[in-house]
Write an enzyme that holds these catalytic residues in place. Structure first.
Site, PDB file in Angstrom:
ATOM      1  N   MET A  59     -12.029   4.580  -0.561  1.00  0.00           N
ATOM      2  CA  MET A  59     -12.696   4.829   0.725  1.00  0.00           C
ATOM      3  C   MET A  59     -13.365   6.194   0.608  1.00  0.00           C
ATOM      4  O   MET A  59     -12.928   7.197   1.183  1.00  0.00           O
ATOM      5  CB  MET A  59     -11.667   4.792   1.867  1.00  0.00           C
ATOM      6  CG  MET A  59     -11.247   3.368   2.201  1.00  0.00           C
ATOM      7  SD  MET A  59      -9.690   3.312   3.079  1.00  0.00           S
ATOM      8  CE  MET A  59      -8.563   3.402   1.693  1.00  0.00           C
ATOM      9  N   ASP A  88      -4.718   3.763  -1.935  1.00  0.00           N
ATOM     10  CA  ASP A  88      -5.816   4.112  -1.033  1.00  0.00           C
ATOM     11  C   ASP A  88      -6.335   5.511  -1.329  1.00  0.00           C
ATOM     12  O   ASP A  88      -5.641   6.502  -1.098  1.00  0.00           O
ATOM     13  CB  ASP A  88      -5.338   4.046   0.423  1.00  0.00           C
ATOM     14  CG  ASP A  88      -5.115   2.617   0.878  1.00  0.00           C
ATOM     15  OD1 ASP A  88      -6.066   1.826   0.786  1.00  0.00           O
ATOM     16  OD2 ASP A  88      -3.990   2.288   1.309  1.00  0.00           O
ATOM     17  N   ASP A 125      -6.750  -6.305   4.351  1.00  0.00           N
ATOM     18  CA  ASP A 125      -6.098  -4.993   4.339  1.00  0.00           C
ATOM     19  C   ASP A 125      -6.186  -4.394   5.738  1.00  0.00           C
ATOM     20  O   ASP A 125      -7.282  -4.190   6.262  1.00  0.00           O
ATOM     21  CB  ASP A 125      -6.821  -4.106   3.314  1.00  0.00           C
ATOM     22  CG  ASP A 125      -6.218  -2.707   3.208  1.00  0.00           C
ATOM     23  OD1 ASP A 125      -5.131  -2.464   3.759  1.00  0.00           O
ATOM     24  OD2 ASP A 125      -6.862  -1.863   2.542  1.00  0.00           O
ATOM     25  N   SER A 162       0.843  -1.194   0.000  1.00  0.00           N
ATOM     26  CA  SER A 162       0.000   0.000   0.000  1.00  0.00           C
ATOM     27  C   SER A 162       0.877   1.242   0.000  1.00  0.00           C
ATOM     28  O   SER A 162       1.678   1.455   0.918  1.00  0.00           O
ATOM     29  CB  SER A 162      -0.898   0.010   1.234  1.00  0.00           C
ATOM     30  OG  SER A 162      -1.456   1.300   1.381  1.00  0.00           O
ATOM     31  N   MET A 203      -8.919   8.304  -0.320  1.00  0.00           N
ATOM     32  CA  MET A 203      -9.761   8.708   0.824  1.00  0.00           C
ATOM     33  C   MET A 203     -10.254  10.127   0.598  1.00  0.00           C
ATOM     34  O   MET A 203      -9.492  10.989   0.153  1.00  0.00           O
ATOM     35  CB  MET A 203      -8.947   8.656   2.116  1.00  0.00           C
ATOM     36  CG  MET A 203      -8.293   7.313   2.391  1.00  0.00           C
ATOM     37  SD  MET A 203      -7.526   7.302   4.010  1.00  0.00           S
ATOM     38  CE  MET A 203      -6.606   5.754   3.936  1.00  0.00           C
ATOM     39  N   HIS A 242      -8.271   1.227  -3.949  1.00  0.00           N
ATOM     40  CA  HIS A 242      -9.209   0.989  -2.838  1.00  0.00           C
ATOM     41  C   HIS A 242      -9.879   2.323  -2.527  1.00  0.00           C
ATOM     42  O   HIS A 242      -9.255   3.209  -1.946  1.00  0.00           O
ATOM     43  CB  HIS A 242      -8.411   0.441  -1.643  1.00  0.00           C
ATOM     44  CG  HIS A 242      -9.214   0.265  -0.401  1.00  0.00           C
ATOM     45  ND1 HIS A 242      -8.628   0.089   0.838  1.00  0.00           N
ATOM     46  CD2 HIS A 242     -10.557   0.214  -0.195  1.00  0.00           C
ATOM     47  CE1 HIS A 242      -9.595  -0.047   1.754  1.00  0.00           C
ATOM     48  NE2 HIS A 242     -10.759   0.032   1.153  1.00  0.00           N
ATOM     49  N   HIS A 270      -1.228  -1.157  -4.199  1.00  0.00           N
ATOM     50  CA  HIS A 270      -2.517  -0.834  -3.580  1.00  0.00           C
ATOM     51  C   HIS A 270      -2.575   0.676  -3.352  1.00  0.00           C
ATOM     52  O   HIS A 270      -1.703   1.246  -2.678  1.00  0.00           O
ATOM     53  CB  HIS A 270      -2.627  -1.601  -2.261  1.00  0.00           C
ATOM     54  CG  HIS A 270      -3.911  -1.429  -1.536  1.00  0.00           C
ATOM     55  ND1 HIS A 270      -5.034  -2.173  -1.825  1.00  0.00           N
ATOM     56  CD2 HIS A 270      -4.257  -0.613  -0.512  1.00  0.00           C
ATOM     57  CE1 HIS A 270      -6.018  -1.818  -1.008  1.00  0.00           C
ATOM     58  NE2 HIS A 270      -5.565  -0.876  -0.196  1.00  0.00           N
ATOM     59  N   MET A 330     -11.721  -5.730   5.476  1.00  0.00           N
ATOM     60  CA  MET A 330     -10.862  -4.811   6.227  1.00  0.00           C
ATOM     61  C   MET A 330     -10.538  -5.436   7.585  1.00  0.00           C
ATOM     62  O   MET A 330     -11.435  -5.880   8.311  1.00  0.00           O
ATOM     63  CB  MET A 330     -11.556  -3.463   6.455  1.00  0.00           C
ATOM     64  CG  MET A 330     -11.739  -2.604   5.209  1.00  0.00           C
ATOM     65  SD  MET A 330     -10.220  -2.190   4.332  1.00  0.00           S
ATOM     66  CE  MET A 330      -9.263  -1.341   5.592  1.00  0.00           C
ATOM     67  N   GLY A 338       1.053  -2.098   4.092  1.00  0.00           N
ATOM     68  CA  GLY A 338       1.585  -0.743   3.957  1.00  0.00           C
ATOM     69  C   GLY A 338       2.830  -0.562   4.785  1.00  0.00           C
ATOM     70  O   GLY A 338       3.959  -0.636   4.281  1.00  0.00           O
ATOM     71  N   SER A 339       2.643  -0.371   6.094  1.00  0.00           N
ATOM     72  CA  SER A 339       3.800  -0.102   6.951  1.00  0.00           C
ATOM     73  C   SER A 339       4.768  -1.284   6.995  1.00  0.00           C
ATOM     74  O   SER A 339       5.973  -1.084   7.113  1.00  0.00           O
ATOM     75  CB  SER A 339       3.336   0.289   8.355  1.00  0.00           C
ATOM     76  OG  SER A 339       2.319  -0.562   8.805  1.00  0.00           O
TER      77      SER A 339
HETATM   78  C1  DX5 Z   1      -6.227   1.697   5.645  1.00  0.00           C
HETATM   79  C2  DX5 Z   1      -5.837   1.379   4.233  1.00  0.00           C
HETATM   80  C3  DX5 Z   1      -4.732   0.405   4.130  1.00  0.00           C
HETATM   81  C4  DX5 Z   1      -3.443   0.863   4.781  1.00  0.00           C
HETATM   82  C5  DX5 Z   1      -2.849  -0.336   5.413  1.00  0.00           C
HETATM   83  O1  DX5 Z   1      -7.481   2.263   5.692  1.00  0.00           O
HETATM   84  O2  DX5 Z   1      -6.927   0.851   3.497  1.00  0.00           O
HETATM   85  O3  DX5 Z   1      -4.499  -0.005   2.799  1.00  0.00           O
HETATM   86  O4  DX5 Z   1      -2.521   1.412   3.911  1.00  0.00           O
HETATM   87  O5  DX5 Z   1      -1.731   0.035   6.128  1.00  0.00           O
HETATM   88  P1  DX5 Z   1      -1.012  -0.982   7.127  1.00  0.00           P
HETATM   89  O6  DX5 Z   1      -0.579  -2.170   6.334  1.00  0.00           O
HETATM   90  O7  DX5 Z   1       0.111  -0.192   7.684  1.00  0.00           O
HETATM   91  O8  DX5 Z   1      -2.034  -1.361   8.173  1.00  0.00           O
HETATM   92 ZN    ZN Z   2      -6.465  -0.062   1.533  1.00  0.00          ZN
END
Ligand code: DX5
Ligand code: ZN
Length: 228
Positions: free
Chosen positions: A66, A33, A173, A8, A35, A64, A31, A135, A195-196
């Protein structure tokens, strides 16, 4: 279906997205995101950035969304170059029509469920989808702790996929890392967003390889994957 690892870019450096995409060579998808500060309390990027990123990388984009009103916006992400577009069922007015529109425009159609949204009411919709996203944190931010209480939902969804003989991919995710990915794979996930755990690592490409190896080993031992 083989394990897929989707880093991500929410945890990447937004000023260097093209380089950050290259840093995870070997990943199956990027991926992305999106938002809107309404559906979730955070704001990231929109169509123009997806367009530029699609031009800057060969890795397919897994968007994705959101956002509120995905019925209106999701098709534009396909036109911007996304190969997979995920909308949230909680925000969609007409999820079947929207999934069909995404597919008709040439992308994979995917639907996401927040932690409190059950899968059961959507059993009959599954054939309309190419992927379901469960999620494993409340959407909105990277770096949150994995919600173990989602594992039964992953298991039940995998059972529904088997029951209907579907080719649907099952994505997780949120909080997916070296310490949680095996539990997700064992429960039935086959597409892993991280992501992290990827961009927070010294060597993101190596983190992708390590996560893939863990997920593959756990999948090989999982009861749901027997005979596959
Ligand atoms: C959160 C996002 C994820 C986010 C995940 O709402 O949809 O894709 O980047 O990050 P990690 O892997 O750090 O939880
Ligand atoms: Zn996501």
């Amino acid at each position: 279906m083989a394990v897929q690892i989707n880093p991500s870019i929410l945890s990447a450096d937004f000023a260097r997205l093209a380089e950050e995409a290259k840093a995870v060579q070997g990943a199956d998808w990027l991926h992305v995101d999106v938002m809107d500060n309404h559906f979730v309390p955070n704001l990231t990027l929109g169509v123009p950035v997806v367009e530029s990123l699609a031009r800057a990388t060969d890795t397919p984009l897994d968007c994705h969304l959101m956002i509120e009103d995905p019925d209106r916006w999701a098709p534009q992400y396909v036109e911007a170059g996304a190969s997979s577009v995920t909308f949230h069922v909680e925000a969609a007015a007409a999820p079947v029509r929207l999934a069909r529109e995404i597919r008709a425009k040439g992308a994979r159609a995917s639907m996401a469920l927040k932690p409190a949204t059950p899968i059961e009411p959507f059993e009959d919709l599954l054939p309309e989808l190419d992927m379901l996203l469960i999620m494993t944190v409340e959407p909105g931010f990277g770096g949150q702790a994995f919600l173990d209480i989602m594992l039964p939902k992953i298991r039940r969804t995998r059972e529904l996929i088997g029951k209907h003989g579907l080719q649907l991919w099952l994505q997780v995710d949120g909080g997916v890392s070296a310490s949680t990915i095996e539990r997700c794979a064992d429960a039935g996930a086959d597409v892993f967003v991280a992501g992290s755990a990827v961009y927070g690592a010294k060597d993101p490409a190596e983190a992708v390889r390590a996560l893939r190896a863990q997920a593959e080993t756990a999948t090989a031992k999982a009861s749901w994957a027997c005979g596959h």
